[in-house]
Enzyme design. Structure first.
Site: not given
Length: 276
Positions: A180, A213-216
């Site tokens: 990412k 929280g974007t990655g989760c």
């Protein structure tokens, strides 16, 4: 198009608890629900955090993590799985053993090593265990730039660096790697290396504080799509669109990095029309 069958699609998250609701298993459960999955979860760590930062954590033991997961696996048919914060070498070894010895599907491995606010969530010993024991079991690993740098030892400044990092992580055993690129200076460029080809996903950069929280959310969305039977490429594309919308629709919650709206596609019962 995702087919919502009568039989529930069960998705498992193995991750830490963020009491403020922006990341970890809370974000994963919201995301699984948004994709029509029935969410089950095992907590690896109780973190103390809000939108401004992480202030500490109390980790579970490997035994308590195992004791959470085994009854679920023995009773339910899990179609999709992801891992998030796995803070200790012992937990990583136990989780890897469970994926090897039970019918759990190959997981989406989100190698969470540092919070959005900069708090280190995993030590070097645990990171080595993750590389040695869990990455070889991964259907796909989803590191951001800092995580990929720490895992590979590379300094990633551009697309070529992302390609090199993805190749190294595949050599460590991951079947596919999604790097990412949100930390790069220009446009938001993500790179997927599935061992057969490299795909690039480009999108305009969104100027926002809603990054908690974007990655989760992304890794949970990929796991949910895979549970529904989508191809890896389609799962990644669908998950990226979902996260983009979650960022765009994020409410201004908290004084720090706002949490993305992982439940943006779940219709509230309060929105129903025709009620008295």
């Amino acid at each position: 198009m995702i087919d919502h069958k009568d039989e529930p699609i069960i998705a498992l998250t193995i991750a830490g608890l963020d009491p403020s609701g922006g990341a970890g298993i809370v974000a994963d459960i919201k995301t699984f629900t948004a994709f029509g999955c029935f969410a089950v979860a095992a907590v690896t760590s109780l973190t103390f955090q809000n939108t401004t930062g992480v202030f500490g954590a109390v980790h579970q033991t490997a035994e308590t993590v195992r004791d959470q997961i085994l009854p679920v696996v023995e009773d339910l048919s899990v179609a999709g799985a992801k891992t998030g914060m796995l803070p200790t070498r012992a937990i990583i070894a136990e989780v890897a053993r469970l994926f090897r010895e039970t019918p759990l599907p190959a997981p989406v491995v989100d190698p969470v090593v540092r919070s959005t606010s900069g708090y280190d969530l995993i030590d070097d010993e645990a990171l080595e265990a993750l590389k040695r024991e869990l990455l070889p079991l991964a259907r796909i690993a989803t590191p951001n730039i800092p995580e990929a740098e720490r895992i590979t030892g590379l300094r990633i400044k551009d697309e070529e660096g992302m390609r090199q990092a993805a190749r190294i992580m595949r050599e460590m055993g991951a079947r596919a790697v999604l790097i990412k690129g949100g930390h790069l200076a220009d446009e938001a460029l993500d790179l997927l290396d599935d061992g057969e080809q490299v795909r690039l996903y480009s999108a305009p950069r969104i100027q926002t504080k809603a990054t908690h929280g974007t990655g989760c959310t992304l890794s949970a969305a990929i796991a949910a799509c895979l549970a529904h039977g989508l191809s890896l490429h389609e799962a990644v594309a669908r998950a990226k669109d979902f996260v983009t919308e979650a960022i765009m629709k994020a409410p201004p919650i908290g004084r720090g990095f706002h949490p993305v709206n992982s439940a943006h596609s779940v219709r509230s019962v309060l929105d129903k029309t025709g009620e008295a």
